[in-house]
Design a protein around this motif. Structure first.
Motif, PDB file in Angstrom:
ATOM      1  N   SER A  45      33.036  25.622  18.061  1.00 43.90           N
ATOM      2  CA  SER A  45      32.400  24.436  17.478  1.00 43.90           C
ATOM      3  C   SER A  45      31.916  23.560  18.626  1.00 43.90           C
ATOM      4  O   SER A  45      32.715  23.113  19.457  1.00 43.90           O
TER       5      SER A  45
ATOM      6  N   SER B 101      29.510  20.175  19.535  1.00 43.34           N
ATOM      7  CA  SER B 101      28.778  19.003  19.029  1.00 43.34           C
ATOM      8  C   SER B 101      29.073  17.817  19.942  1.00 43.34           C
ATOM      9  O   SER B 101      29.870  17.923  20.872  1.00 43.34           O
TER      10      SER B 101
ATOM     11  N   ALA C 292      28.013  26.153  15.489  1.00 39.36           N
ATOM     12  CA  ALA C 292      29.313  26.666  15.066  1.00 39.36           C
ATOM     13  C   ALA C 292      29.166  28.168  14.905  1.00 39.36           C
ATOM     14  O   ALA C 292      28.145  28.640  14.381  1.00 39.36           O
TER      15      ALA C 292
END
Length: 342
Positions: A128, A130, A139
């Motif tokens: 993941s 971000s 992801a």
């Protein structure tokens, strides 16, 4: 071939610093790219993820420090720790364990190494990515095969070893009924391996031969008679002496003389077969074997009787070799037998 070379490169680069725990390769899966940042609507969504020739290794760099090494799509060898990641053990079970790698403010990865119900070794990689500093939010989950997963039981008691370790007698299993000596040898070899793992790897393993010893269940194989005694010795010597002289490529005469020489001197094969003329003192009637060919690494001198002296003088007269007393067949530069040199 490329995977093997890259795997070897990983091993060479880190063998002095780390102990391998798992080695896996060729992950395949799916990744999702949301419509954010550099990803427009056209490029957003699911896509296939694949790293052909990609290798992932879990290594132990200290008492408890872990690291993930991997070969990326550019074929570069990368260390998660060197790349700024924090590597920690996340979960641990009987047949699986997970490691989490956190790159603060950007990425979290979980590597799960497991042995499935069919006994196959594999790993799962979830990612993941971000944050404000990330250009491409992503992801993904991928799966790959593992060539080995070691030390899954290092910090807990190992289950009892079954199968051969619980054979009480050599006759208790039909497939080894005809060879109790082989059954005993197999258990002794297994015991040696277990003892090594106890001492070198600190594993808590059972004594695989304890029950066999306690129940006196060894095969009770009689020792081989390695000595020629009684009427057997004269018969053997007579048979050896009857061998004819050398007629290359048949070296029966050399084999005859060497066998008699070993019988009279009690030397080992490697010590006697390499005898050189420089090691014989015909005046003192002795031979001296240098320490390099002796098991105890100490030079060894022996007296020679009349028969051995006569045999050695005859071989010297025949002149088969200027160096060796019992020469084999000569060979040329390509390793082929050179009959012209005989």
């Amino acid at each position: 071939m490329k995977v093997a070379i890259l795997s070897a490169a990983l091993a060479v680069s880190w063998s002095a610093q780390a102990a391998d725990v798992a080695s896996c390769s060729d992950p395949v899966g799916q990744g999702y790219f949301p419509e954010i940042g550099l990803i427009g609507k056209k490029d957003a969504g699911w896509s296939e993820e694949r790293i052909t020739g990609g290798i992932t290794k879990l290594v132990k760099t200290g008492e408890s420090d872990l690291d993930i090494l991997f070969v990326d799509a550019r074929k570069d060898i990368v260390s998660a720790r060197d790349d700024g990641g924090r590597v920690s053990l996340l979960t641990k079970g009987e047949n699986a364990f997970s490691v989490i790698v956190v790159y603060p403010g950007t990425t979290a990865e979980v590597y799960t190494f497991l042995k499935n119900s069919s006994g196959h070794l594999e790993y799962l990689h979830t990612l993941s990515r971000s944050g404000d500093g990330v250009l491409i939010t992503k992801a993904s989950v991928m799966r790959g095969d593992c060539s080995y997963i070691r030390d899954r039981h290092r910090d807990r008691k190992t289950r009892d070893i079954r199968a051969q370790a619980k054979v009480e007698t050599a006759l208790s299993r039909k497939r080894i009924k005809a060879s109790p000596a082989r059954a005993d040898g197999a258990v002794r070899a297994l015991r040696a391996v277990v003892n090594y793992l106890r001492a070198e790897r600190g594993l808590d393993l059972p004594d695989v031969a304890k029950r066999i010893t306690a129940t006196k269940g060894w095969g009770n194989v009689a020792r081989r008679k390695r000595a020629l005694i009684g009427d057997t010795l004269p018969e053997f010597v007579a048979a050896v002496r009857s061998l004819p002289e050398d007629l290359p490529p048949d070296l029966s005469g050399t084999q005859r003389d060497l066998t008699l020489f070993l019988l009279c001197t009690a030397l080992r094969w490697t010590a006697g077969a390499g005898l050189e003329w420089s090691e014989i003192d015909f005046k003192a009637k002795t031979i001296t074997i240098p320490k390099e060919r002796m098991k105890g690494k100490v030079a060894h001198s022996l007296p020679l009787g009349p028969q051995m002296l006569a045999m050695l003088k005859q071989r010297q007269k025949d002149g088969r070799s200027d160096r060796y007393v019992f020469p084999g067949l000569g060979r040329d530069e390509k390793g082929r037998i050179n009959f012209d040199a005989l």
